[in-house]
Design a protein around this motif. Structure first.
Motif, PDB file in Angstrom:
ATOM      1  N   SER A 274      18.173   2.244 -10.125  1.00 62.97           N
ATOM      2  CA  SER A 274      17.636   2.671  -8.836  1.00 62.97           C
ATOM      3  C   SER A 274      17.794   4.185  -8.729  1.00 62.97           C
ATOM      4  CB  SER A 274      18.343   1.966  -7.673  1.00 62.97           C
ATOM      5  OG  SER A 274      19.722   2.246  -7.684  1.00 62.97           O
ATOM      6  N   GLY A 275      16.854   4.785  -8.013  1.00 65.59           N
ATOM      7  CA  GLY A 275      16.888   6.232  -7.858  1.00 65.59           C
ATOM      8  C   GLY A 275      16.173   6.995  -8.965  1.00 65.59           C
ATOM      9  N   PHE A 276      15.732   6.291  -9.984  1.00 63.76           N
ATOM     10  CA  PHE A 276      14.958   6.906 -11.055  1.00 63.76           C
ATOM     11  C   PHE A 276      14.190   5.823 -11.801  1.00 63.76           C
ATOM     12  CE2 PHE A 276      17.268   5.706 -14.937  1.00 63.76           C
ATOM     13  CZ  PHE A 276      18.481   5.282 -14.415  1.00 63.76           C
ATOM     14  N   ILE A 277      13.184   6.231 -12.551  1.00 59.49           N
ATOM     15  CA  ILE A 277      12.383   5.305 -13.346  1.00 59.49           C
ATOM     16  C   ILE A 277      12.916   5.331 -14.765  1.00 59.49           C
ATOM     17  CG2 ILE A 277      10.071   4.782 -14.213  1.00 59.49           C
ATOM     18  CD1 ILE A 277       8.972   6.159 -11.683  1.00 59.49           C
ATOM     19  N   LEU A 278      13.457   4.209 -15.209  1.00 56.27           N
ATOM     20  CA  LEU A 278      14.166   4.210 -16.491  1.00 56.27           C
ATOM     21  C   LEU A 278      13.224   4.418 -17.669  1.00 56.27           C
ATOM     22  CD1 LEU A 278      13.811   1.243 -18.033  1.00 56.27           C
ATOM     23  CD2 LEU A 278      15.439   0.520 -16.332  1.00 56.27           C
ATOM     24  N   ASP A 279      11.927   4.197 -17.481  1.00 55.62           N
ATOM     25  CA  ASP A 279      10.972   4.446 -18.568  1.00 55.62           C
ATOM     26  C   ASP A 279      10.986   5.906 -19.020  1.00 55.62           C
ATOM     27  OD1 ASP A 279       8.223   2.150 -17.835  1.00 55.62           O
ATOM     28  OD2 ASP A 279      10.099   1.911 -18.925  1.00 55.62           O
ATOM     29  N   TYR A 280      11.419   6.795 -18.155  1.00 49.42           N
ATOM     30  CA  TYR A 280      11.366   8.225 -18.460  1.00 49.42           C
ATOM     31  C   TYR A 280      12.595   8.718 -19.221  1.00 49.42           C
ATOM     32  CZ  TYR A 280       7.605   8.361 -14.960  1.00 49.42           C
ATOM     33  OH  TYR A 280       6.456   8.149 -14.232  1.00 49.42           O
ATOM     34  N   TYR A 281      13.570   7.826 -19.465  1.00 49.50           N
ATOM     35  CA  TYR A 281      14.842   8.250 -20.055  1.00 49.50           C
ATOM     36  C   TYR A 281      15.258   7.313 -21.177  1.00 49.50           C
ATOM     37  CZ  TYR A 281      15.157  10.856 -15.698  1.00 49.50           C
ATOM     38  OH  TYR A 281      14.899  11.692 -14.653  1.00 49.50           O
ATOM     39  N   PRO A 282      15.951   7.851 -22.162  1.00 48.16           N
ATOM     40  CA  PRO A 282      16.606   6.956 -23.137  1.00 48.16           C
ATOM     41  C   PRO A 282      17.676   6.147 -22.414  1.00 48.16           C
ATOM     42  CG  PRO A 282      16.544   9.235 -23.945  1.00 48.16           C
ATOM     43  CD  PRO A 282      16.158   9.264 -22.493  1.00 48.16           C
ATOM     44  N   MET A 283      17.752   4.879 -22.733  1.00 46.41           N
ATOM     45  CA  MET A 283      18.734   3.995 -22.105  1.00 46.41           C
ATOM     46  C   MET A 283      19.560   3.334 -23.198  1.00 46.41           C
ATOM     47  SD  MET A 283      18.240   4.290 -18.851  1.00 46.41           S
ATOM     48  CE  MET A 283      19.286   2.934 -18.305  1.00 46.41           C
ATOM     49  N   GLY A 284      20.857   3.237 -22.949  1.00 41.84           N
ATOM     50  CA  GLY A 284      21.735   2.684 -23.968  1.00 41.84           C
ATOM     51  C   GLY A 284      22.689   1.645 -23.430  1.00 41.84           C
ATOM     52  N   TRP A 285      23.227   0.874 -24.341  1.00 41.08           N
ATOM     53  CA  TRP A 285      24.314  -0.058 -24.051  1.00 41.08           C
ATOM     54  C   TRP A 285      25.517   0.371 -24.887  1.00 41.08           C
ATOM     55  CZ3 TRP A 285      24.547  -3.681 -20.324  1.00 41.08           C
ATOM     56  CH2 TRP A 285      23.356  -4.103 -19.742  1.00 41.08           C
ATOM     57  N   PHE A 286      26.664   0.406 -24.240  1.00 41.62           N
ATOM     58  CA  PHE A 286      27.924   0.756 -24.876  1.00 41.62           C
ATOM     59  C   PHE A 286      28.897  -0.399 -24.671  1.00 41.62           C
ATOM     60  CE2 PHE A 286      27.467   5.393 -25.619  1.00 41.62           C
ATOM     61  CZ  PHE A 286      26.269   5.593 -24.962  1.00 41.62           C
ATOM     62  N   ARG A 287      29.960  -0.397 -25.442  1.00 44.73           N
ATOM     63  CA  ARG A 287      31.025  -1.359 -25.202  1.00 44.73           C
ATOM     64  C   ARG A 287      32.379  -0.726 -25.516  1.00 44.73           C
ATOM     65  NH1 ARG A 287      30.007  -5.803 -30.068  1.00 44.73           N
ATOM     66  NH2 ARG A 287      30.720  -4.513 -31.816  1.00 44.73           N
ATOM     67  N   GLN A 288      33.377  -1.260 -24.852  1.00 46.83           N
ATOM     68  CA  GLN A 288      34.737  -0.793 -25.069  1.00 46.83           C
ATOM     69  C   GLN A 288      35.660  -1.986 -25.138  1.00 46.83           C
ATOM     70  OE1 GLN A 288      36.143   2.176 -22.287  1.00 46.83           O
ATOM     71  NE2 GLN A 288      37.708   2.865 -23.725  1.00 46.83           N
ATOM     72  N   ALA A 289      36.215  -2.202 -26.320  1.00 48.93           N
ATOM     73  CA  ALA A 289      37.170  -3.277 -26.527  1.00 48.93           C
ATOM     74  C   ALA A 289      38.569  -2.771 -26.181  1.00 48.93           C
ATOM     75  CB  ALA A 289      37.117  -3.741 -27.975  1.00 48.93           C
ATOM     76  N   PRO A 290      39.492  -3.683 -25.875  1.00 50.69           N
ATOM     77  CA  PRO A 290      40.858  -3.256 -25.530  1.00 50.69           C
ATOM     78  C   PRO A 290      41.473  -2.393 -26.625  1.00 50.69           C
ATOM     79  CG  PRO A 290      40.556  -5.568 -25.031  1.00 50.69           C
ATOM     80  CD  PRO A 290      39.320  -5.142 -25.760  1.00 50.69           C
ATOM     81  N   GLY A 291      41.985  -1.238 -26.232  1.00 49.05           N
ATOM     82  CA  GLY A 291      42.645  -0.355 -27.172  1.00 49.05           C
ATOM     83  C   GLY A 291      41.724   0.437 -28.068  1.00 49.05           C
ATOM     84  N   LYS A 292      40.419   0.344 -27.830  1.00 46.89           N
ATOM     85  CA  LYS A 292      39.459   1.057 -28.676  1.00 46.89           C
ATOM     86  C   LYS A 292      38.613   2.010 -27.847  1.00 46.89           C
ATOM     87  CE  LYS A 292      39.055  -2.432 -32.310  1.00 46.89           C
ATOM     88  NZ  LYS A 292      38.113  -3.215 -33.160  1.00 46.89           N
ATOM     89  N   GLU A 293      37.954   2.928 -28.531  1.00 52.56           N
ATOM     90  CA  GLU A 293      37.086   3.868 -27.854  1.00 52.56           C
ATOM     91  C   GLU A 293      35.756   3.200 -27.503  1.00 52.56           C
ATOM     92  OE1 GLU A 293      38.668   8.014 -29.951  1.00 52.56           O
ATOM     93  OE2 GLU A 293      36.620   7.311 -30.275  1.00 52.56           O
ATOM     94  N   ARG A 294      35.122   3.748 -26.475  1.00 51.56           N
ATOM     95  CA  ARG A 294      33.803   3.261 -26.106  1.00 51.56           C
ATOM     96  C   ARG A 294      32.810   3.669 -27.192  1.00 51.56           C
ATOM     97  NH1 ARG A 294      32.054   4.015 -19.905  1.00 51.56           N
ATOM     98  NH2 ARG A 294      34.226   3.305 -19.804  1.00 51.56           N
ATOM     99  N   GLU A 295      31.949   2.726 -27.568  1.00 51.13           N
ATOM    100  CA  GLU A 295      31.002   2.980 -28.634  1.00 51.13           C
ATOM    101  C   GLU A 295      29.594   2.572 -28.210  1.00 51.13           C
ATOM    102  OE1 GLU A 295      31.653   0.552 -32.094  1.00 51.13           O
ATOM    103  OE2 GLU A 295      31.769  -1.310 -30.941  1.00 51.13           O
ATOM    104  N   GLU A 296      28.613   3.287 -28.748  1.00 51.26           N
ATOM    105  CA  GLU A 296      27.224   2.935 -28.479  1.00 51.26           C
ATOM    106  C   GLU A 296      26.849   1.726 -29.321  1.00 51.26           C
ATOM    107  OE1 GLU A 296      24.225   6.133 -28.233  1.00 51.26           O
ATOM    108  OE2 GLU A 296      22.920   4.846 -29.438  1.00 51.26           O
TER     109      GLU A 296
END
Length: 122
Positions: free
Chosen positions: A25-47
């Motif tokens: 909301s507040g922007f049209i996501l088609d105009y931007y790269p969109m990503g999914w990240f995850r962060q497991a316990p004790g680990k860094e967030r990764e794309e």
């Protein structure tokens, strides 16, 4: 106000599937790269995956390639992450994000979703 609201996630058995949703909301996501990240316990967030704005080309981390699929629904201004053949190693908090470019450093992420927990366990 720029906002990403996530839904989906939860507990699933190994080998199962889940779909995560991320509504912009507040922007049209088609105009931007969109990503999914995850962060497991004790680990860094990764794309995990990214979809480019210009041509909808997709990228995946090697650990999820062939099992996860990122997609967009333009009419709903929503990006999805379909996760199949889930493994215990996929257990993490998953975040959607608006990026300046796929592969950007975390500090450059422009908007984050609130995060959703995915637990893969028998």
């Amino acid at each position: 106000q720029l906002q990403l609201v996530q839904s989906g996630g939860g507990l699933v058995q190994p080998g199962g599937s889940l779909r995560l949703s991320c509504k912009a909301s507040g922007f049209i996501l088609d105009y931007y790269p969109m990503g999914w990240f995850r962060q497991a316990p004790g680990k860094e967030r990764e794309e995990v995956s990214c979809i480019r704005a210009s041509d909808d080309a997709t990228n995946y981390a090697d650990s999820v390639k062939g099992r996860f699929t990122i997609s967009k629904d333009h009419s709903k201004n929503t990006v999805y992450l379909q996760m199949n053949s889930l493994k215990p190693a996929d257990t993490a908090v998953y975040y959607c994000a608006r990026l300046p470019a796929c592969g950007s450093k975390l500090a450059l992420v422009e908007v984050w979703g609130q995060g959703t927990l995915v637990t893969v366990s028998s």
